[in-house]
Enzyme design. Structure first.
Site, PDB file in Angstrom:
ATOM      1  N   LYS A  62      37.621  45.371  41.300  1.00  0.00           N
ATOM      2  CA  LYS A  62      38.732  44.344  42.584  1.00  0.00           C
ATOM      3  C   LYS A  62      38.961  44.294  43.442  1.00  0.00           C
ATOM      4  CE  LYS A  62      40.715  42.057  39.332  1.00  0.00           C
ATOM      5  NZ  LYS A  62      40.610  41.097  38.699  1.00  0.00           N
ATOM      6  N   GLY A  72      47.529  33.453  30.439  1.00  0.00           N
ATOM      7  CA  GLY A  72      48.136  34.101  32.035  1.00  0.00           C
ATOM      8  C   GLY A  72      47.980  33.729  32.273  1.00  0.00           C
ATOM      9  N   ILE A  73      47.840  34.382  33.552  1.00  0.00           N
ATOM     10  CA  ILE A  73      47.560  33.892  35.573  1.00  0.00           C
ATOM     11  C   ILE A  73      47.060  32.933  34.949  1.00  0.00           C
ATOM     12  CG2 ILE A  73      47.230  34.595  38.009  1.00  0.00           C
ATOM     13  CD1 ILE A  73      48.078  37.504  37.234  1.00  0.00           C
ATOM     14  N   TYR A 114      38.398  48.933  37.247  1.00  0.00           N
ATOM     15  CA  TYR A 114      38.592  47.651  36.997  1.00  0.00           C
ATOM     16  C   TYR A 114      39.122  48.046  38.967  1.00  0.00           C
ATOM     17  CZ  TYR A 114      42.780  44.611  36.666  1.00  0.00           C
ATOM     18  OH  TYR A 114      42.859  43.409  36.832  1.00  0.00           O
ATOM     19  N   VAL A 144      31.709  34.233  31.904  1.00  0.00           N
ATOM     20  CA  VAL A 144      30.826  34.641  32.885  1.00  0.00           C
ATOM     21  C   VAL A 144      29.961  35.564  33.080  1.00  0.00           C
ATOM     22  CG1 VAL A 144      33.042  33.709  34.099  1.00  0.00           C
ATOM     23  CG2 VAL A 144      32.999  35.678  33.776  1.00  0.00           C
TER      24      VAL A 144
END
Length: 239
Positions: free
Chosen positions: A149, A18-19, A145, A54
């Site tokens: 963020k 993805g990104i 989420y 992570v």
């Protein structure tokens, strides 16, 4: 033609798809030394892939040790690794909430804290946190989420104030709806509905996000810190 910029050692977390994958590709194309972390799979050609999770501090430390051995001290870190566990608030378990916070927010903390040690020594650093338009715009079914963020904004701004005098910048990139495997799975009617709310009337590409990230890490962006750069076709305007 890209503006020439000093080659740096770059680490992108979650760079196997993805990104994150597109970001790693863009840095390679610009002539940087690039490593990616992945829990599985690997980054694009020309990158060093290190296995890391992570949510585990020891795993993050080990990944940095390996990158430093192979490519030198990390000068640019892109905290991109993230997960979703979408559901409405009343159905969301505490574990659904804390798991997303632990990866998206605390995971970024672990990575940035470890990266900052070398950056302070070198008196140079570029920190880019990958947020989302829903961080400030909000989204039903994404309390966990969205919270993770939006928190990255306060995180980057506090780092900017702490470390700015050492030539270390911290910025946030907030992508909107981007063409990825995840958006491709949405029903066509839903995709059309989403597009109606985007002034640019289309989804973005991962490459467009990658260009913004690479620019923030470049010599041209040395005086930009604590900023939130939306790459969202105008969706989150004013947020």
């Amino acid at each position: 033609m890209t503006t020439p910029t000093t080659p740096r050692t770059v680490l992108v977390t979650g760079g196997n798809r993805g990104i994150g994958y597109a970001i790693a590709q863009e840095f390679v194309a610009q002539g940087h030394r690039v490593a990616v972390t992945a829990r599985s799979g690997s980054g694009p050609e020309g990158t060093l892939t290190v296995v890391a999770d992570v949510t585990d501090g020891a795993s993050v430390d080990a990944a940095f040790d390996e990158v430093e051995r192979e490519l030198g001290p990390v000068e640019v870190v892109v905290a991109n690794a993230g997960i979703t566990r979408d559901m409405l608030l009343l159905r969301m378990s505490e574990d659904d909430f804390t798991a997303v916070i632990d990866t998206n927010l605390t995971g970024s903390f672990r990575v940035v804290k470890r990266a900052s040690k070398g950056m302070l020594k070198a008196r140079f650093g570029r920190i880019v946190l990958i947020s989302s338009v829903v961080g400030l715009y909000g989204s039903p079914g994404q309390v966990n989420y969205s919270a993770s963020k939006s928190a990255l904004v306060g995180f980057a701004r506090s780092i900017s104030r702490e470390l700015g005098a050492r030539n270390i910048t911290a910025n946030v990139v907030a992508p909107g709806f981007i063409e990825t495997d995840m958006t491709a799975e949405l029903p066509e009617a839903q995709q059309a509905e989403y597009k109606k709310s985007i002034p640019a009337a289309r989804y973005g590409t991962a490459e467009e996000v990658a260009k913004a990230v690479a620019w923030l890490a470049s010599d041209d962006a040395a005086y930009i810190t604590g900023a939130v750069i939306p790459v969202d076709g105008g969706l989150g305007m004013g947020h």
